[in-house]
Design a protein around this motif. Structure first.
Motif, PDB file in Angstrom:
ATOM      1  N   TRP A   1       0.805  -1.221   0.000  1.00 56.63           N
ATOM      2  CA  TRP A   1       0.000   0.000   0.000  1.00 56.63           C
ATOM      3  C   TRP A   1       0.837   1.271   0.000  1.00 56.63           C
ATOM      4  CZ3 TRP A   1      -4.357  -1.293  -1.756  1.00 56.63           C
ATOM      5  CH2 TRP A   1      -4.917  -2.535  -1.424  1.00 56.63           C
ATOM      6  N   LYS A   2       1.879   1.312   0.804  1.00 53.07           N
ATOM      7  CA  LYS A   2       2.749   2.489   0.781  1.00 53.07           C
ATOM      8  C   LYS A   2       3.481   2.575  -0.554  1.00 53.07           C
ATOM      9  CE  LYS A   2       6.370   4.919   3.358  1.00 53.07           C
ATOM     10  NZ  LYS A   2       7.306   4.858   4.522  1.00 53.07           N
ATOM     11  N   GLY A   3       3.895   1.418  -1.057  1.00 51.20           N
ATOM     12  CA  GLY A   3       4.562   1.383  -2.362  1.00 51.20           C
ATOM     13  C   GLY A   3       3.645   1.868  -3.463  1.00 51.20           C
ATOM     14  N   LEU A   4       2.370   1.438  -3.401  1.00 54.86           N
ATOM     15  CA  LEU A   4       1.379   1.890  -4.385  1.00 54.86           C
ATOM     16  C   LEU A   4       1.197   3.395  -4.320  1.00 54.86           C
ATOM     17  CD1 LEU A   4      -0.898   1.444  -6.464  1.00 54.86           C
ATOM     18  CD2 LEU A   4      -2.431   0.981  -4.525  1.00 54.86           C
ATOM     19  N   LEU A   5       1.088   3.933  -3.114  1.00 54.42           N
ATOM     20  CA  LEU A   5       0.883   5.376  -2.940  1.00 54.42           C
ATOM     21  C   LEU A   5       2.048   6.185  -3.513  1.00 54.42           C
ATOM     22  CD1 LEU A   5      -0.658   7.788  -1.761  1.00 54.42           C
ATOM     23  CD2 LEU A   5       0.537   7.383   0.410  1.00 54.42           C
ATOM     24  N   LEU A   6       3.273   5.797  -3.177  1.00 57.09           N
ATOM     25  CA  LEU A   6       4.444   6.524  -3.664  1.00 57.09           C
ATOM     26  C   LEU A   6       4.584   6.400  -5.185  1.00 57.09           C
ATOM     27  CD1 LEU A   6       7.063   5.601  -0.900  1.00 57.09           C
ATOM     28  CD2 LEU A   6       5.826   7.758  -1.170  1.00 57.09           C
ATOM     29  N   SER A   7       4.294   5.213  -5.695  1.00 57.79           N
ATOM     30  CA  SER A   7       4.357   4.995  -7.138  1.00 57.79           C
ATOM     31  C   SER A   7       3.304   5.832  -7.863  1.00 57.79           C
ATOM     32  CB  SER A   7       4.162   3.508  -7.452  1.00 57.79           C
ATOM     33  OG  SER A   7       4.326   3.253  -8.836  1.00 57.79           O
ATOM     34  N   LEU A   8       2.119   5.922  -7.280  1.00 63.24           N
ATOM     35  CA  LEU A   8       1.045   6.734  -7.859  1.00 63.24           C
ATOM     36  C   LEU A   8       1.427   8.215  -7.898  1.00 63.24           C
ATOM     37  CD1 LEU A   8      -2.292   5.261  -6.435  1.00 63.24           C
ATOM     38  CD2 LEU A   8      -1.718   5.575  -8.848  1.00 63.24           C
ATOM     39  N   ILE A   9       2.077   8.678  -6.835  1.00 65.31           N
ATOM     40  CA  ILE A   9       2.514  10.080  -6.790  1.00 65.31           C
ATOM     41  C   ILE A   9       3.500  10.351  -7.918  1.00 65.31           C
ATOM     42  CG2 ILE A   9       3.797  11.806  -5.472  1.00 65.31           C
ATOM     43  CD1 ILE A   9       2.663  10.513  -2.915  1.00 65.31           C
ATOM     44  N   GLY A  10       4.480   9.456  -8.075  1.00 68.71           N
ATOM     45  CA  GLY A  10       5.466   9.620  -9.140  1.00 68.71           C
ATOM     46  C   GLY A  10       4.833   9.556 -10.515  1.00 68.71           C
ATOM     47  N   MET A  11       3.929   8.591 -10.717  1.00 69.83           N
ATOM     48  CA  MET A  11       3.252   8.436 -12.003  1.00 69.83           C
ATOM     49  C   MET A  11       2.413   9.667 -12.334  1.00 69.83           C
ATOM     50  SD  MET A  11       0.056   7.733 -13.435  1.00 69.83           S
ATOM     51  CE  MET A  11      -0.852   6.971 -12.085  1.00 69.83           C
ATOM     52  N   THR A  12       1.706  10.201 -11.307  1.00 71.18           N
ATOM     53  CA  THR A  12       0.859  11.371 -11.515  1.00 71.18           C
ATOM     54  C   THR A  12       1.695  12.599 -11.877  1.00 71.18           C
ATOM     55  OG1 THR A  12      -0.750  10.511  -9.917  1.00 71.18           O
ATOM     56  CG2 THR A  12      -0.924  12.833 -10.496  1.00 71.18           C
ATOM     57  N   LEU A  13       2.797  12.806 -11.159  1.00 71.75           N
ATOM     58  CA  LEU A  13       3.685  13.941 -11.445  1.00 71.75           C
ATOM     59  C   LEU A  13       4.245  13.846 -12.868  1.00 71.75           C
ATOM     60  CD1 LEU A  13       5.665  14.257  -8.083  1.00 71.75           C
ATOM     61  CD2 LEU A  13       3.941  15.838  -8.959  1.00 71.75           C
ATOM     62  N   GLY A  14       4.659  12.635 -13.262  1.00 74.22           N
ATOM     63  CA  GLY A  14       5.185  12.436 -14.606  1.00 74.22           C
ATOM     64  C   GLY A  14       4.133  12.680 -15.670  1.00 74.22           C
ATOM     65  N   SER A  15       2.914  12.182 -15.450  1.00 73.86           N
ATOM     66  CA  SER A  15       1.834  12.338 -16.413  1.00 73.86           C
ATOM     67  C   SER A  15       1.416  13.800 -16.567  1.00 73.86           C
ATOM     68  CB  SER A  15       0.615  11.499 -15.985  1.00 73.86           C
ATOM     69  OG  SER A  15       0.941  10.127 -15.923  1.00 73.86           O
ATOM     70  N   VAL A  16       1.324  14.518 -15.440  1.00 70.59           N
ATOM     71  CA  VAL A  16       0.944  15.935 -15.480  1.00 70.59           C
ATOM     72  C   VAL A  16       2.028  16.753 -16.193  1.00 70.59           C
ATOM     73  CG1 VAL A  16       0.556  17.999 -14.065  1.00 70.59           C
ATOM     74  CG2 VAL A  16      -0.555  15.845 -13.462  1.00 70.59           C
ATOM     75  N   THR A  17       3.295  16.398 -15.958  1.00 72.01           N
ATOM     76  CA  THR A  17       4.403  17.086 -16.631  1.00 72.01           C
ATOM     77  C   THR A  17       4.290  16.921 -18.146  1.00 72.01           C
ATOM     78  OG1 THR A  17       5.884  16.736 -14.743  1.00 72.01           O
ATOM     79  CG2 THR A  17       6.910  17.238 -16.872  1.00 72.01           C
ATOM     80  N   VAL A  18       4.036  15.676 -18.582  1.00 70.31           N
ATOM     81  CA  VAL A  18       3.871  15.409 -20.014  1.00 70.31           C
ATOM     82  C   VAL A  18       2.676  16.190 -20.562  1.00 70.31           C
ATOM     83  CG1 VAL A  18       3.227  13.646 -21.708  1.00 70.31           C
ATOM     84  CG2 VAL A  18       4.953  13.145 -19.972  1.00 70.31           C
ATOM     85  N   PHE A  19       1.588  16.199 -19.827  1.00 67.08           N
ATOM     86  CA  PHE A  19       0.364  16.887 -20.252  1.00 67.08           C
ATOM     87  C   PHE A  19       0.647  18.363 -20.555  1.00 67.08           C
ATOM     88  CE2 PHE A  19      -3.522  19.275 -19.421  1.00 67.08           C
ATOM     89  CZ  PHE A  19      -4.488  18.550 -20.090  1.00 67.08           C
ATOM     90  N   PHE A  20       1.319  19.047 -19.637  1.00 61.75           N
ATOM     91  CA  PHE A  20       1.575  20.480 -19.811  1.00 61.75           C
ATOM     92  C   PHE A  20       2.655  20.746 -20.869  1.00 61.75           C
ATOM     93  CE2 PHE A  20      -0.435  20.974 -15.545  1.00 61.75           C
ATOM     94  CZ  PHE A  20      -1.436  21.840 -15.942  1.00 61.75           C
ATOM     95  N   LEU A  21       3.635  19.857 -20.977  1.00 55.87           N
ATOM     96  CA  LEU A  21       4.650  20.028 -22.016  1.00 55.87           C
ATOM     97  C   LEU A  21       4.036  19.883 -23.409  1.00 55.87           C
ATOM     98  CD1 LEU A  21       7.693  18.105 -20.486  1.00 55.87           C
ATOM     99  CD2 LEU A  21       7.543  20.558 -20.925  1.00 55.87           C
ATOM    100  N   VAL A  22       3.117  18.923 -23.552  1.00 59.31           N
ATOM    101  CA  VAL A  22       2.425  18.746 -24.830  1.00 59.31           C
ATOM    102  C   VAL A  22       1.551  19.959 -25.132  1.00 59.31           C
ATOM    103  CG1 VAL A  22       0.684  17.385 -26.071  1.00 59.31           C
ATOM    104  CG2 VAL A  22       2.471  16.227 -24.758  1.00 59.31           C
TER     105      VAL A  22
END
Length: 243
Positions: A96-117
């Motif tokens: 569960w903690k691993g999922l939470l931290l992974s989700l945070i990283g995935m979300t930050l990466g996805s939002v970064t791509v979204f705004f760069l595009v």
């Protein structure tokens, strides 16, 4: 005179921002390519996984920051596969903690791509994928069922979700809906990856193998479905344009 000076300052800020983004992208690509063999080796060897776990834990809170940064880079560059990174989160921090931290990283990466595009459009996307790959999802551009289709594609295992994130930035989907779809729909597959890592860490290799096998089979089925869905959707879109 003041207007011209403000205009020059604005141009310099834009040039600085673009330069910073390009440096970050190049650095991300370099790090991801260098780390690719390491991540694959770690994911395929329980002994190396445990060594890596001890190494990350030795850095305390910064170890988590390092892994989340790796997850962000994985989404942006899409060279390092997401599964092994998510397994590492589960191995080191539990399901569960691993999922939470992974989700945070995935979300930050996805939002970064979204705004760069959104900022650089087509030119930015073609830095990371071919025109042919990009054209596969052209049917999404004017689809009245965009949100439902995206929710389905992000939920199904085997769909290249990080590639899909790039294309979504070119649609009219707003950032709030984008985050909800990307985060919520990716939780199931990420949870299973984190669960596998946690079981490997506890020595439950048989459970890990069974879940991983089921996940791989689901991924293969999802890949086949994705190819058929893309082909059918593009044919339908082309027919509607002709009509």
């Amino acid at each position: 005179m003041r207007f011209n000076k403000d205009k020059e300052v604005s141009k310099k800020r834009i040039a600085l921002l673009i330069s910073a983004m390009l440096i970050f992208i190049i650095f991300s690509a370099f790090i991801s390519v260098k780390l690719y063999p390491l991540i694959i080796a770690i994911a395929s060897s329980p002994e190396k996984m445990m060594e890596f776990k001890a190494w990350i834990e030795s850095y305390g809170i910064w170890g988590g920051v390092m892994l989340m940064t790796l997850q962000v880079l994985q989404v942006i560059v899409s060279v390092v596969p997401g599964g092994p990174v998510q397994i590492l989160f589960g191995l080191i921090y539990g399901t569960w903690k691993g999922l939470l931290l992974s989700l945070i990283g995935m979300t930050l990466g996805s939002v970064t791509v979204f705004f760069l595009v959104r900022a650089f459009k087509y030119k930015f996307i073609t830095m990371f994928m071919s025109k042919e790959k990009l054209d596969e999802y052209r049917f999404l551009k004017d689809s009245p069922r965009l949100e439902k289709i995206l929710a389905l594609l992000f939920l199904i295992p085997g769909v290249p979700k990080d590639t899909l994130v790039y294309y979504v930035g070119m649609t009219d989907l707003n950032i709030k809906k984008f985050i909800w779809i990307v985060v919520l729909m990716r939780i199931p597959s990420m949870m299973f990856s984190s669960f596998i890592g946690n079981n490997i860490g506890m020595g439950n290799m048989m459970s890990s193998f069974l879940v991983l096998s089921a996940l791989c089979l689901a991924g293969l089925a999802g890949m086949v479905y994705n190819r058929c869905f893309i082909k059918k959707s593009n044919e339908k879109s082309a027919y509607q344009q002709v009509m």
